[in-house]
Design a protein around this motif. Structure first.
Motif, PDB file in Angstrom:
ATOM      1  N   PRO A   1       0.796  -1.227   0.000  1.00  0.00           N
ATOM      2  CA  PRO A   1       0.000   0.000   0.000  1.00  0.00           C
ATOM      3  C   PRO A   1       0.827   1.275   0.000  1.00  0.00           C
ATOM      4  CG  PRO A   1      -0.931  -1.603   1.521  1.00  0.00           C
ATOM      5  CD  PRO A   1       0.375  -2.176   1.061  1.00  0.00           C
ATOM      6  N   ILE A   2       1.932   1.321   0.765  1.00  0.00           N
ATOM      7  CA  ILE A   2       2.738   2.543   0.792  1.00  0.00           C
ATOM      8  C   ILE A   2       3.462   2.754  -0.533  1.00  0.00           C
ATOM      9  CG2 ILE A   2       4.778   1.419   1.769  1.00  0.00           C
ATOM     10  CD1 ILE A   2       3.541   5.001   2.453  1.00  0.00           C
ATOM     11  N   VAL A   3       3.840   1.663  -1.217  1.00  0.00           N
ATOM     12  CA  VAL A   3       4.454   1.776  -2.546  1.00  0.00           C
ATOM     13  C   VAL A   3       3.446   2.348  -3.535  1.00  0.00           C
ATOM     14  CG1 VAL A   3       5.430   0.491  -4.482  1.00  0.00           C
ATOM     15  CG2 VAL A   3       6.124  -0.074  -2.153  1.00  0.00           C
ATOM     16  N   ILE A   4       2.208   1.845  -3.466  1.00  0.00           N
ATOM     17  CA  ILE A   4       1.149   2.350  -4.345  1.00  0.00           C
ATOM     18  C   ILE A   4       0.847   3.813  -4.038  1.00  0.00           C
ATOM     19  CG2 ILE A   4      -1.321   2.134  -4.852  1.00  0.00           C
ATOM     20  CD1 ILE A   4      -0.989  -0.884  -4.580  1.00  0.00           C
ATOM     21  N   PHE A   5       0.867   4.179  -2.768  1.00  0.00           N
ATOM     22  CA  PHE A   5       0.648   5.573  -2.369  1.00  0.00           C
ATOM     23  C   PHE A   5       1.722   6.481  -2.966  1.00  0.00           C
ATOM     24  CE2 PHE A   5       1.152   8.990   0.920  1.00  0.00           C
ATOM     25  CZ  PHE A   5      -0.069   9.598   0.716  1.00  0.00           C
ATOM     26  N   PHE A   6       2.976   6.023  -2.907  1.00  0.00           N
ATOM     27  CA  PHE A   6       4.099   6.800  -3.431  1.00  0.00           C
ATOM     28  C   PHE A   6       3.959   7.032  -4.935  1.00  0.00           C
ATOM     29  CE2 PHE A   6       8.347   6.768  -5.427  1.00  0.00           C
ATOM     30  CZ  PHE A   6       8.887   7.902  -4.861  1.00  0.00           C
ATOM     31  N   PHE A   7       3.738   5.956  -5.678  1.00  0.00           N
ATOM     32  CA  PHE A   7       3.649   6.082  -7.132  1.00  0.00           C
ATOM     33  C   PHE A   7       2.322   6.701  -7.561  1.00  0.00           C
ATOM     34  CE2 PHE A   7       7.028   2.890  -6.878  1.00  0.00           C
ATOM     35  CZ  PHE A   7       7.932   3.415  -7.808  1.00  0.00           C
ATOM     36  N   GLY A   8       1.279   6.542  -6.733  1.00  0.00           N
ATOM     37  CA  GLY A   8       0.015   7.187  -7.036  1.00  0.00           C
ATOM     38  C   GLY A   8       0.123   8.700  -7.011  1.00  0.00           C
TER      39      GLY A   8
END
Length: 227
Positions: free
Chosen positions: A31-38
């Protein structure tokens, strides 16, 4: 045949444990990786899919993606492990509540404050438990490894203080960046998210590794009785 099976069981159990550990790591970091790239590619995503513009600025889109990834992570944990881990579950509830408020009210303060609230809650809970003679971390990780009472107390104390440090770092980071780069708030929030991704995650990983000597020193072998 039965002797071969007895020899293979520990190996199979160890392999299953490693797979679960790897999956757990992916579910926690995903989730934090997706948040970063989002947030990084939010504008491009909104141009490619105009329907995503209804979320507002890239930070709100990233928050929505983070919420969705968190729910998926919890569902997969439930399916694979058979239960929902307490700390990720509490974090997930706070993520969804503050995420919905941030998007609905279009107020970034809820997104900025979410890590502070989560880490403070965990830190105060762990340290508060010690005040009443409870090493609450033992209830969370007892299935992963077993420590003596002193080991659980020390580990609970260290993690409680570490969570409070993370809460303080988050407050210093987002408030300082917003103040320093005002009025370019978008650049400041991008730096804040980068700090969470490149700063908090490695710091947490290193802190976890630093606790291995304590865990090894206070580990106790579980008693196995023959049926």
């Amino acid at each position: 045949m039965s002797r071969d099976l007895e020899r293979k069981l520990p190996e199979m159990a160890g392999q299953h444990g490693k797979e679960n550990a790897g999956l757990k790591l992916v579910l926690e970091l995903g989730p934090i990786v997706i948040f970063f790239f989002g947030n990084l590619y939010g504008e491009k995503l909104q141009k490619a899919l105009p329907v995503l513009q209804q979320f507002g600025e890239p930070l709100f889109l990233a928050t929505a993606l983070f919420m969705a990834a968190t729910v998926v992570s919890l569902v997969i944990s439930k399916i694979v492990v058979g239960k929902l881990p307490m700390m990720p579950l509490i974090s997930g509830v706070i993520v969804i509540v503050f995420g919905v408020l941030a998007i609905w009210l279009q107020n970034k303060l809820f997104a900025y404050m979410k890590p502070t609230i989560i880490n403070t809650l965990f830190g105060v809970t762990l340290l508060g438990g010690l005040v009443f003679g409870r090493s609450l971390l033992g209830y969370v990780f007892n299935s992963a490894f077993q420590l003596d009472d002193e080991g659980w107390r020390k580990l609970t104390l260290r993690w409680g203080l570490f969570f409070l440090v993370l809460a303080a770092l988050n407050e210093i980071a987002w408030r300082g960046l917003i103040w320093y780069y005002h009025p370019d708030e978008h650049f400041a929030e991008s730096l804040w998210i980068s700090f969470k991704f490149w700063g908090v995650m490695p710091l947490t990983f290193l802190f976890t590794l630093s606790q291995l000597p304590l865990i090894m020193k206070h580990s106790v072998e579980s008693e196995v009785t023959d049926a």
